[in-house]
Design a protein around this motif. Structure first.
Motif, PDB file in Angstrom:
ATOM      1  N   MET A 106     -36.545 -67.047   0.942  1.00 24.80           N
ATOM      2  CA  MET A 106     -37.595 -68.008   0.756  1.00 24.80           C
ATOM      3  C   MET A 106     -37.549 -68.973   2.008  1.00 24.80           C
ATOM      4  SD  MET A 106     -37.627 -70.807  -2.196  1.00 24.80           S
ATOM      5  CE  MET A 106     -36.165 -71.717  -1.412  1.00 24.80           C
ATOM      6  N   LYS A 107     -36.618 -69.412   2.652  1.00 26.20           N
ATOM      7  CA  LYS A 107     -36.509 -70.192   3.764  1.00 26.20           C
ATOM      8  C   LYS A 107     -37.121 -69.566   5.109  1.00 26.20           C
ATOM      9  CE  LYS A 107     -33.347 -73.484   1.994  1.00 26.20           C
ATOM     10  NZ  LYS A 107     -31.762 -74.060   1.903  1.00 26.20           N
ATOM     11  N   VAL A 108     -36.723 -68.372   4.977  1.00 27.06           N
ATOM     12  CA  VAL A 108     -37.036 -67.591   6.237  1.00 27.06           C
ATOM     13  C   VAL A 108     -38.585 -67.190   6.337  1.00 27.06           C
ATOM     14  CG1 VAL A 108     -37.210 -65.044   7.205  1.00 27.06           C
ATOM     15  CG2 VAL A 108     -35.039 -66.217   6.880  1.00 27.06           C
ATOM     16  N   ILE A 109     -39.097 -67.074   5.016  1.00 25.71           N
ATOM     17  CA  ILE A 109     -40.706 -67.045   4.775  1.00 25.71           C
ATOM     18  C   ILE A 109     -41.526 -68.220   5.446  1.00 25.71           C
ATOM     19  CG2 ILE A 109     -42.367 -66.761   3.371  1.00 25.71           C
ATOM     20  CD1 ILE A 109     -40.715 -64.730   1.675  1.00 25.71           C
ATOM     21  N   ASN A 110     -40.738 -69.379   5.099  1.00 20.65           N
ATOM     22  CA  ASN A 110     -41.358 -70.663   5.242  1.00 20.65           C
ATOM     23  C   ASN A 110     -41.419 -70.986   6.604  1.00 20.65           C
ATOM     24  OD1 ASN A 110     -41.841 -71.200   2.609  1.00 20.65           O
ATOM     25  ND2 ASN A 110     -39.996 -72.526   2.258  1.00 20.65           N
ATOM     26  N   TYR A 111     -40.501 -70.588   7.328  1.00 20.73           N
ATOM     27  CA  TYR A 111     -40.416 -70.633   8.774  1.00 20.73           C
ATOM     28  C   TYR A 111     -41.285 -69.920   9.556  1.00 20.73           C
ATOM     29  CZ  TYR A 111     -36.327 -73.769   8.610  1.00 20.73           C
ATOM     30  OH  TYR A 111     -35.431 -74.915   8.211  1.00 20.73           O
ATOM     31  N   VAL A 112     -41.513 -68.490   8.837  1.00 22.75           N
ATOM     32  CA  VAL A 112     -42.609 -67.513   9.614  1.00 22.75           C
ATOM     33  C   VAL A 112     -43.734 -68.135   9.358  1.00 22.75           C
ATOM     34  CG1 VAL A 112     -43.401 -65.359   9.186  1.00 22.75           C
ATOM     35  CG2 VAL A 112     -41.075 -65.260   9.096  1.00 22.75           C
ATOM     36  N   GLU A 113     -44.083 -68.840   8.210  1.00 17.44           N
ATOM     37  CA  GLU A 113     -45.323 -69.447   8.137  1.00 17.44           C
ATOM     38  C   GLU A 113     -45.650 -70.613   8.923  1.00 17.44           C
ATOM     39  OE1 GLU A 113     -47.901 -68.214   6.186  1.00 17.44           O
ATOM     40  OE2 GLU A 113     -46.592 -66.507   6.065  1.00 17.44           O
ATOM     41  N   ASP A 114     -44.338 -71.332   9.244  1.00 11.69           N
ATOM     42  CA  ASP A 114     -44.591 -72.435  10.216  1.00 11.69           C
ATOM     43  C   ASP A 114     -45.072 -72.071  11.557  1.00 11.69           C
ATOM     44  OD1 ASP A 114     -44.024 -74.506   8.310  1.00 11.69           O
ATOM     45  OD2 ASP A 114     -41.782 -74.359   8.668  1.00 11.69           O
ATOM     46  N   ILE A 115     -44.295 -70.819  12.124  1.00 12.43           N
ATOM     47  CA  ILE A 115     -44.634 -70.446  13.361  1.00 12.43           C
ATOM     48  C   ILE A 115     -46.108 -69.714  13.531  1.00 12.43           C
ATOM     49  CG2 ILE A 115     -43.943 -68.678  15.064  1.00 12.43           C
ATOM     50  CD1 ILE A 115     -41.028 -68.743  14.138  1.00 12.43           C
TER      51      ILE A 115
END
Length: 333
Positions: free
Chosen positions: A50-59
């Motif tokens: 879940m957190k990895v997805i969020n960081y991908v969206e941030d980038i």
């Protein structure tokens, strides 16, 4: 003022690399979560996913705001969730532990290359995140009693200084090699542990790869990892140090690919990069003269292997190019 700065070349490059790595981790976790038998392991991976997805969206958001194209990275078609298990239990968390260890170093390095406050903050958060994942994985594996520690040692009772240059001797046939020191043991053991996990991972990749050339490449990688483990273990035994048996979950007998050849090749390239970095540190901090030579030879083998992998990726159209600087020679023609 700081937020209005455009992305520098180093910031764009590190964001691109982070996007590639995180989308790869995202896809691999999707498979491991689906296959997980242990509820605690599944919860750890679901939280990380879940957190990895969020960081991908941030980038993505940062790149979009800068008018930069979004990299392709790894998509849903690079993972096949419904296939049989490729690895036994525990491999998923062992993989998470190793990839978080790699990521901790990368994020810290990338933070030192950033200038904008939002990019620095992103890498600070990523560093803290990967540190917490590493802690969770270590706790889990230790509770399951499947994570051996590096060799035991007697605590020093006094401070010692090297007596002449014999301390650094390792090749002289007429002098006895000194025992390994704890700094040298730490780097050697870390390489042994990482290569055992890498050997298990790449064995599974070799079983399921679709392209014959890729399959052959993974078999070669398995043999290289085996050689590194053998060479470094021999160094332990020469100092009468019994290397602990590093427990690693084995590949199953499945021959159905959960990941695309493109994803497996990229994952292998990350492990090669990690191996080169670890060997460089080990070489720098090893004072016995034979150790740096052994590590440099290992690094040459890993570098050659990694380059050959890059050629295979480029040949098959799997090597996504990082953003390039302007070709001024071409522009002035």
């Amino acid at each position: 003022m700081n937020q209005k700065l455009t992305l520098s070349s180093s910031e764009l490059g590190t964001l691109w690399l982070t996007y590639q790595q995180k989308t790869m981790v995202q896809r691999m976790l999707e498979y491991f979560i689906e296959q997980a038998d242990d509820n605690q392991a599944k919860e750890i991976m679901q939280d990380v996913h879940m957190k990895v997805i969020n960081y991908v969206e941030d980038i993505k958001a940062i790149l979009k705001n800068e008018g930069a194209v979004i990299p392709i990275g790894f998509k849903e078609e690079d993972v096949n969730i419904g296939v049989p298990k490729l690895y036994d239990n525990m491999f998923d968390i062992m993989f998470c532990r190793l990839i978080s260890s790699i990521s901790m170093g990368l994020h810290t390095l990338h933070m030192s290359m950033a200038y904008r406050k939002d990019i620095v903050l992103l890498y600070k958060e990523l560093t803290a995140f990967t540190q917490s994942v590493y802690d969770e994985c270590v706790d889990y594996l230790q509770k399951k009693d499947v994570l051996p520690r590096s060799p035991a040692v007697s605590m020093p009772k006094s401070v010692e200084f090297a007596d002449g240059t014999n301390y650094m001797s390792g090749f002289n046939l007429f002098s006895e090699k000194r025992s390994l020191n704890t700094v040298e043991v730490a780097h050697l053991y870390n390489s042994i542990e990482a290569n055992i996990i890498g050997m298990q991972m790449i064995t599974g990749f070799a079983q399921v790869a679709n392209e014959p050339e890729v399959k052959k490449y993974f078999i070669r990688g398995k043999e290289l990892a085996k050689k590194i483990v053998t060479d470094y273990t021999q160094l332990f035994l020469q100092s009468d140090i019994q290397p602990p048996s590093t427990w690693g979950a084995n590949a199953t007998d499945s021959k159905v690919a959960p990941f695309s050849d493109k994803l497996m090749m990229y994952c292998t390239s990350i492990f090669c990069g990690f191996g080169l970095g670890s060997n460089a540190l080990g070489t720098a901090f090893s004072l016995r003269s034979d150790l740096p030579v052994t590590m440099v030879n290992t690094a040459k083998d890993v570098l050659t292997y990694g380059r050959d992998g890059g050629k295979i990726m480029a040949k098959n159209g799997w090597l996504e190019e990082p953003p390039a600087m302007q070709d001024r020679n071409n522009l002035t023609k």
